[in-house]
Enzyme design. Sequence first.
Site, mmCIF file in Angstrom:
data_model
loop_
_atom_site.group_PDB
_atom_site.id
_atom_site.type_symbol
_atom_site.label_atom_id
_atom_site.label_comp_id
_atom_site.label_asym_id
_atom_site.label_seq_id
_atom_site.Cartn_x
_atom_site.Cartn_y
_atom_site.Cartn_z
ATOM 1 C CB SER A 46 -0.883 0.323 1.324
ATOM 2 O OG SER A 46 -1.718 1.223 1.547
ATOM 3 C CD GLU A 113 -12.704 3.606 1.995
ATOM 4 O OE1 GLU A 113 -13.009 2.465 2.226
ATOM 5 O OE2 GLU A 113 -13.292 4.685 2.535
ATOM 6 C CD GLU A 114 -4.393 0.668 -1.422
ATOM 7 O OE1 GLU A 114 -4.466 0.710 -2.595
ATOM 8 O OE2 GLU A 114 -3.327 0.781 -0.834
ATOM 9 C CG LEU A 115 -4.390 2.219 6.883
ATOM 10 C CD1 LEU A 115 -3.088 1.226 6.793
ATOM 11 C CD2 LEU A 115 -3.884 3.839 7.474
ATOM 12 C CB ILE A 118 -4.429 -2.995 5.508
ATOM 13 C CG1 ILE A 118 -4.174 -3.211 3.974
ATOM 14 C CG2 ILE A 118 -3.137 -3.477 6.498
ATOM 15 C CD1 ILE A 118 -3.208 -2.081 3.430
#
Length: 185
Positions: A46, A113-115, A118
């Site tokens: 990321s 959003e990825e974080l 995750i």
Amino acid sequence: MAHASFSRVSQMAYVIFVCLLLILKPKGVASSSENALKIKYDVFVSFRGPDIRRGFLSHLVDALSRKKINGFVDDKIEVGDEIPKSLIRAIKASLISLVIFSPNYSSSRWCLEELAKIVECREKEGQFVLPVFLDVDPSDVRHQRGSYGDAFIKHEKKYDLVKVQRWRTALQRAANLSGLHSTKY
């Protein structure tokens, strides 16, 4: 001066690469057969593209490739796939998430959003998360100060507060994890 910067970038990429080698189990050894079926990538990376794509990331991807570590970087998204769904699937299907916090990471809603996903996978599935603080202080990430604070002022004007708070919480949780800091290399 460019040569010194290249050396620092190469050195940091190498340190991350070695950490990943130490974390990853040898191919074919999984903690459970159920977990092994879900894992498609060794590492999900990321990052904020404009900050690191042309230098740091290329060194890291080359090192992973040479050792046959299957890393997911957004260039693996297939043409025609919906980007958000592809990223979420890749995060869920990764053994490790490598989060590279750079000065402009929090300005991207995609990165946030990825974080959030995750951090959710870490908490629900036990996914290993390795934060890397590249040219940014971990406490600025944790407390959303500096460029991180500036980004959130803009996010609060543009997005609903529930979503923004979810991103803030994910940043705090990820920045509280032990990771690597570029000023040490």
